[in-house]
Write a protein that holds these residues in place. Structure first.
Motif, mmCIF file in Angstrom:
data_model
loop_
_atom_site.group_PDB
_atom_site.id
_atom_site.type_symbol
_atom_site.label_atom_id
_atom_site.label_comp_id
_atom_site.label_asym_id
_atom_site.label_seq_id
_atom_site.Cartn_x
_atom_site.Cartn_y
_atom_site.Cartn_z
ATOM 1 N N PHE A 237 0.847 -1.194 0.000
ATOM 2 C CA PHE A 237 0.000 0.000 0.000
ATOM 3 C C PHE A 237 0.875 1.234 0.000
ATOM 4 C CE2 PHE A 237 -2.281 3.465 2.079
ATOM 5 C CZ PHE A 237 -3.481 3.458 1.383
ATOM 6 N N LEU A 238 0.484 2.217 -0.802
ATOM 7 C CA LEU A 238 1.213 3.478 -0.847
ATOM 8 C C LEU A 238 0.239 4.605 -1.135
ATOM 9 C CD1 LEU A 238 3.933 5.028 -0.904
ATOM 10 C CD2 LEU A 238 4.007 4.595 -3.371
ATOM 11 N N ASP A 239 0.228 5.602 -0.279
ATOM 12 C CA ASP A 239 -0.567 6.812 -0.455
ATOM 13 C C ASP A 239 0.420 7.927 -0.787
ATOM 14 O OD1 ASP A 239 -2.030 9.137 -0.227
ATOM 15 O OD2 ASP A 239 -3.047 8.592 1.619
ATOM 16 N N ILE A 240 0.402 8.392 -2.013
ATOM 17 C CA ILE A 240 1.421 9.351 -2.442
ATOM 18 C C ILE A 240 0.796 10.543 -3.154
ATOM 19 C CG2 ILE A 240 1.829 8.030 -4.569
ATOM 20 C CD1 ILE A 240 4.759 9.056 -4.452
ATOM 21 N N THR A 241 1.309 11.724 -2.832
ATOM 22 C CA THR A 241 0.934 12.961 -3.516
ATOM 23 C C THR A 241 2.168 13.540 -4.187
ATOM 24 O OG1 THR A 241 -0.825 13.452 -1.921
ATOM 25 C CG2 THR A 241 -0.030 15.273 -3.272
ATOM 26 N N VAL A 242 2.076 13.782 -5.465
ATOM 27 C CA VAL A 242 3.161 14.426 -6.206
ATOM 28 C C VAL A 242 2.617 15.700 -6.834
ATOM 29 C CG1 VAL A 242 4.322 12.243 -6.693
ATOM 30 C CG2 VAL A 242 2.675 13.156 -8.348
ATOM 31 N N ARG A 243 3.516 16.494 -7.369
ATOM 32 C CA ARG A 243 3.126 17.667 -8.141
ATOM 33 C C ARG A 243 3.530 17.436 -9.590
ATOM 34 N NH1 ARG A 243 1.646 22.348 -5.511
ATOM 35 N NH2 ARG A 243 1.778 22.301 -3.234
ATOM 36 N N LEU A 244 2.577 17.622 -10.483
ATOM 37 C CA LEU A 244 2.801 17.351 -11.900
ATOM 38 C C LEU A 244 2.781 18.637 -12.712
ATOM 39 C CD1 LEU A 244 0.397 14.303 -12.340
ATOM 40 C CD2 LEU A 244 2.877 14.217 -12.061
ATOM 41 N N LYS A 245 3.652 18.689 -13.703
ATOM 42 C CA LYS A 245 3.610 19.799 -14.650
ATOM 43 C C LYS A 245 3.840 19.253 -16.059
ATOM 44 C CE LYS A 245 8.428 21.424 -14.747
ATOM 45 N NZ LYS A 245 9.318 22.595 -14.491
ATOM 46 N N LYS A 246 3.430 20.030 -17.063
ATOM 47 C CA LYS A 246 3.535 19.587 -18.448
ATOM 48 C C LYS A 246 4.971 19.670 -18.950
ATOM 49 C CE LYS A 246 -1.137 20.841 -19.933
ATOM 50 N NZ LYS A 246 -1.933 21.684 -20.856
ATOM 51 N N ASP A 247 5.384 18.616 -19.617
ATOM 52 C CA ASP A 247 6.603 18.614 -20.414
ATOM 53 C C ASP A 247 6.134 18.742 -21.861
ATOM 54 O OD1 ASP A 247 8.819 18.052 -21.929
ATOM 55 O OD2 ASP A 247 9.413 16.259 -20.826
ATOM 56 N N ILE A 248 6.022 19.983 -22.329
ATOM 57 C CA ILE A 248 5.412 20.246 -23.632
ATOM 58 C C ILE A 248 6.199 19.592 -24.761
ATOM 59 C CG2 ILE A 248 4.770 22.062 -25.263
ATOM 60 C CD1 ILE A 248 4.280 23.881 -22.847
ATOM 61 N N LYS A 249 7.509 19.656 -24.687
ATOM 62 C CA LYS A 249 8.355 19.109 -25.744
ATOM 63 C C LYS A 249 8.101 17.616 -25.948
ATOM 64 C CE LYS A 249 13.183 18.503 -27.140
ATOM 65 N NZ LYS A 249 14.612 18.762 -26.778
ATOM 66 N N ASN A 250 7.983 16.879 -24.848
ATOM 67 C CA ASN A 250 7.829 15.426 -24.927
ATOM 68 C C ASN A 250 6.379 14.970 -24.770
ATOM 69 O OD1 ASN A 250 10.695 14.635 -25.185
ATOM 70 N ND2 ASN A 250 10.873 15.568 -23.159
ATOM 71 N N GLU A 251 5.463 15.927 -24.696
ATOM 72 C CA GLU A 251 4.028 15.657 -24.632
ATOM 73 C C GLU A 251 3.680 14.684 -23.504
ATOM 74 O OE1 GLU A 251 3.080 14.340 -28.599
ATOM 75 O OE2 GLU A 251 2.776 16.387 -29.294
ATOM 76 N N LYS A 252 4.153 15.006 -22.315
ATOM 77 C CA LYS A 252 3.836 14.177 -21.165
ATOM 78 C C LYS A 252 3.874 15.027 -19.896
ATOM 79 C CE LYS A 252 8.508 12.390 -20.187
ATOM 80 N NZ LYS A 252 9.297 11.140 -20.020
ATOM 81 N N MET A 253 3.555 14.395 -18.773
ATOM 82 C CA MET A 253 3.602 15.072 -17.480
ATOM 83 C C MET A 253 4.829 14.596 -16.715
ATOM 84 S SD MET A 253 0.850 16.859 -17.783
ATOM 85 C CE MET A 253 0.575 17.542 -16.127
ATOM 86 N N ILE A 254 5.448 15.503 -15.976
ATOM 87 C CA ILE A 254 6.589 15.130 -15.149
ATOM 88 C C ILE A 254 6.364 15.632 -13.732
ATOM 89 C CG2 ILE A 254 8.253 15.071 -17.040
ATOM 90 C CD1 ILE A 254 9.160 17.874 -16.226
ATOM 91 N N VAL A 255 7.019 14.974 -12.789
ATOM 92 C CA VAL A 255 6.904 15.366 -11.388
ATOM 93 C C VAL A 255 7.847 16.531 -11.107
ATOM 94 C CG1 VAL A 255 7.259 14.638 -8.996
ATOM 95 C CG2 VAL A 255 6.188 13.070 -10.637
ATOM 96 N N ASP A 256 7.267 17.598 -10.572
ATOM 97 C CA ASP A 256 8.042 18.756 -10.115
ATOM 98 C C ASP A 256 7.442 19.170 -8.786
ATOM 99 O OD1 ASP A 256 9.058 21.302 -9.535
ATOM 100 O OD2 ASP A 256 9.344 21.773 -11.652
ATOM 101 N N GLN A 257 8.062 18.748 -7.694
ATOM 102 C CA GLN A 257 7.483 18.942 -6.370
ATOM 103 C C GLN A 257 7.466 20.403 -5.934
ATOM 104 O OE1 GLN A 257 5.751 16.552 -5.792
ATOM 105 N NE2 GLN A 257 6.682 14.932 -4.578
ATOM 106 N N ASN A 258 8.053 21.286 -6.719
ATOM 107 C CA ASN A 258 8.053 22.707 -6.370
ATOM 108 C C ASN A 258 6.979 23.510 -7.095
ATOM 109 O OD1 ASN A 258 10.359 22.596 -4.622
ATOM 110 N ND2 ASN A 258 11.631 22.375 -6.443
#
Length: 277
Positions: free
Chosen positions: A173-194
């Motif tokens: 079991f894992l309860d996790i919160t991350v912060r996501l932002k767009k990586d426009i160049k690679n058309e995906k989301m990446i974790v940026d905790q700031n």
């Protein structure tokens, strides 16, 4: 001049959006001009309030418009979804893998419209409540009328949505919160905790099956979070997963909560689609 009579599935929609939806061959700028020049009447009275809410049997007249409606096109889609549940308000569908939700040939929207033998009679057309990625299979809920669409979209944050996946994830079991932002160049989301937007997911195992329950509905939330944890989904090449015949992520179940009295029969109802892998 065009003359329209509001139907049941128009009730509650604001006048501006009603005209955009119905007059689908007219640029939005032309609709805006009609408001500015007071070329719109509702029940014989000139109106320039875009926020006026349509009522049943309202007569709406717009002066100066021609060819306001797109001609109906033949729907040539091939239906390949599995129907899980249907009644007068909703459809719950098990979407096949590699089928886009919108804007592609044989997309799920077009398949649903063909299944329902949809003909345009109002500003509403059947629409999905939320969406899943093209490469993700599984449950999608569709509203069959405007009142249901408004209710379910408003309350969907309270629904329980669970996905099944295949990866090397090896925690009970894992309860996790991350912060996501767009990586426009690679058309995906990446974790940026700031700087990213918060995305919370519960991951857990039942036997050899692995599940993710999303508590926030962010784009690629499960895929990006598992990649961040170094447990990318099998077949999810974009997020570092090993090559496979498909991406092994499946919208497994939905449970409705928080719906108003009119829709209370759906509350606590769970719908499940087993993955076909």
């Amino acid at each position: 001049m065009i003359k329209l009579k509001a139907k049941k599935d128009d009730v509650g929609r604001i006048l501006f959006k009603y005209l955009i939806k119905v007059c689908d061959n007219v640029p939005v700028s032309r609709i805006e001009k009609a408001f500015r020049e007071k070329d719109i009447k509702v029940n014989g009275q000139r109106v320039n309030d875009k926020q006026y809410k349509i009522q049943l049997d309202d007569i709406v007249e717009v002066y100066g418009l021609q060819d306001a409606f797109k001609p109906a096109e033949k729907n040539t889609s091939q239906i390949n979804f599995k129907l899980i549940y249907e009644d007068k308000n909703i459809m719950i569908i098990d979407k096949a893998v590699n089928v886009a939700m919108h804007s592609e040939e044989n997309c799920l929207d077009d398949q649903v419209l063909k299944y329902l033998n949809y003909k345009k009679t109002s500003s509403f057309r059947p629409a999905s409540i939320g969406r899943i990625d093209k490469k993700t299979s599984g449950l999608v809920v569709y509203a069959k009328n405007y009142k249901t669409l408004v209710e379910f979209e408003e309350k969907q944050a309270q629904f329980d949505k669970v996905y099944q996946f295949v990866s090397d994830f090896d925690e009970d079991f894992l309860d996790i919160t991350v912060r996501l932002k767009k990586d426009i160049k690679n058309e995906k989301m990446i974790v940026d905790q700031n700087f990213g937007v918060k995305a919370r997911t519960l991951f857990y195992k039942e036997g050899n099956r692995k599940y993710a329950k999303i508590l926030t509905g962010k784009k690629h939330q499960i895929r990006a979070t598992l990649a961040y944890l170094r447990y990318p989904i099998l077949g999810d090449i974009k997020y570092g997963g090993k090559w496979a015949k498909r991406m092994y992520l499946h919208s497994y179940s939905v449970t409705f909560h928080g719906l108003s009295e009119e829709f209370s029969d759906y509350n606590d109802q769970i719908f499940i689609a087993q993955p076909r892998w």
